[in-house]
Design a protein around this motif. Structure first.
Motif, PDB file in Angstrom:
ATOM      1  N   ILE A   1      33.921  40.624  37.852  1.00  0.00           N
ATOM      2  CA  ILE A   1      33.295  41.538  36.889  1.00  0.00           C
ATOM      3  C   ILE A   1      33.940  42.918  36.979  1.00  0.00           C
ATOM      4  CG2 ILE A   1      31.147  42.726  36.303  1.00  0.00           C
ATOM      5  CD1 ILE A   1      29.707  40.091  37.034  1.00  0.00           C
ATOM      6  N   THR A   2      34.244  43.367  38.181  1.00  0.00           N
ATOM      7  CA  THR A   2      34.931  44.660  38.343  1.00  0.00           C
ATOM      8  C   THR A   2      36.297  44.617  37.672  1.00  0.00           C
ATOM      9  OG1 THR A   2      33.766  45.132  40.414  1.00  0.00           O
ATOM     10  CG2 THR A   2      35.834  46.311  40.029  1.00  0.00           C
ATOM     11  N   ILE A   3      37.033  43.543  37.900  1.00  0.00           N
ATOM     12  CA  ILE A   3      38.352  43.396  37.272  1.00  0.00           C
ATOM     13  C   ILE A   3      38.207  43.412  35.756  1.00  0.00           C
ATOM     14  CG2 ILE A   3      40.292  41.812  36.932  1.00  0.00           C
ATOM     15  CD1 ILE A   3      39.831  40.998  39.935  1.00  0.00           C
TER      16      ILE A   3
ATOM     17  N   ASN B   1      47.154  48.532  31.967  1.00  0.00           N
ATOM     18  CA  ASN B   1      48.308  47.867  32.586  1.00  0.00           C
ATOM     19  C   ASN B   1      47.874  46.717  33.482  1.00  0.00           C
ATOM     20  OD1 ASN B   1      50.083  49.660  31.399  1.00  0.00           O
ATOM     21  ND2 ASN B   1      50.347  50.894  33.219  1.00  0.00           N
ATOM     22  N   LEU B   2      46.679  46.803  34.021  1.00  0.00           N
ATOM     23  CA  LEU B   2      46.179  45.774  34.923  1.00  0.00           C
ATOM     24  C   LEU B   2      46.205  44.406  34.246  1.00  0.00           C
ATOM     25  CD1 LEU B   2      44.817  44.657  37.434  1.00  0.00           C
ATOM     26  CD2 LEU B   2      42.648  45.585  36.593  1.00  0.00           C
ATOM     27  N   LYS B   3      45.694  44.333  33.039  1.00  0.00           N
ATOM     28  CA  LYS B   3      45.654  43.058  32.324  1.00  0.00           C
ATOM     29  C   LYS B   3      47.063  42.529  32.068  1.00  0.00           C
ATOM     30  CE  LYS B   3      43.543  40.873  28.314  1.00  0.00           C
ATOM     31  NZ  LYS B   3      42.620  41.100  27.177  1.00  0.00           N
TER      32      LYS B   3
ATOM     33  N   SER C   1      37.966  54.047  39.734  1.00  0.00           N
ATOM     34  CA  SER C   1      37.770  53.057  40.783  1.00  0.00           C
ATOM     35  C   SER C   1      38.233  53.659  42.094  1.00  0.00           C
ATOM     36  CB  SER C   1      38.564  51.796  40.463  1.00  0.00           C
ATOM     37  OG  SER C   1      38.325  50.807  41.435  1.00  0.00           O
ATOM     38  N   SER C   2      37.741  53.131  43.186  1.00  0.00           N
ATOM     39  CA  SER C   2      38.171  53.630  44.489  1.00  0.00           C
ATOM     40  C   SER C   2      39.619  53.238  44.750  1.00  0.00           C
ATOM     41  CB  SER C   2      37.276  53.090  45.599  1.00  0.00           C
ATOM     42  OG  SER C   2      37.491  51.701  45.760  1.00  0.00           O
TER      43      SER C   2
ATOM     44  N   GLN D   1      41.446  36.189  35.608  1.00  0.00           N
ATOM     45  CA  GLN D   1      40.627  37.146  36.353  1.00  0.00           C
ATOM     46  C   GLN D   1      40.007  36.532  37.602  1.00  0.00           C
ATOM     47  OE1 GLN D   1      37.846  38.734  33.500  1.00  0.00           O
ATOM     48  NE2 GLN D   1      39.348  40.177  32.683  1.00  0.00           N
ATOM     49  N   GLU D   2      39.570  35.301  37.512  1.00  0.00           N
ATOM     50  CA  GLU D   2      38.953  34.633  38.667  1.00  0.00           C
ATOM     51  C   GLU D   2      39.958  34.456  39.802  1.00  0.00           C
ATOM     52  OE1 GLU D   2      35.996  33.427  40.895  1.00  0.00           O
ATOM     53  OE2 GLU D   2      35.642  33.966  38.809  1.00  0.00           O
TER      54      GLU D   2
END
Length: 70
Positions: free
Chosen positions: A29-31, A5-7, A42-43, A17-18
């Motif tokens: 990179i985490t994203i 869902n994040l994307k 993820s935390s 992403q940037e």
């Protein structure tokens, strides 16, 4: 945990992403790894930063919420 869902949310907000990385303070990179499924957890603090930058809830990104670890 599934973060696909994040994307969808990120793209709906018109961010790459940037840009999300800059706005959230979470590394690009985490994203990327969350979106691709390379990271399975993820935390809570990381997810909260991303959710705040996207103006949504953590639950929108993950579909669930666990205060210990997602």
């Amino acid at each position: 945990m599934d973060f696909t869902n994040l994307k969808e949310i990120r793209k709906a907000k018109g961010l790459n992403q940037e840009e999300l990385s800059r706005e959230s303070g979470v590394g690009r990179i985490t994203i990327s790894r969350l979106e691709s499924g390379a990271l399975k957890e993820s935390s809570v603090s990381t997810l909260m930063k991303i959710a705040k930058a996207l103006d949504c809830n953590v639950e929108d990104i993950t579909g669930s919420f666990d205060e210990q670890k997602i």
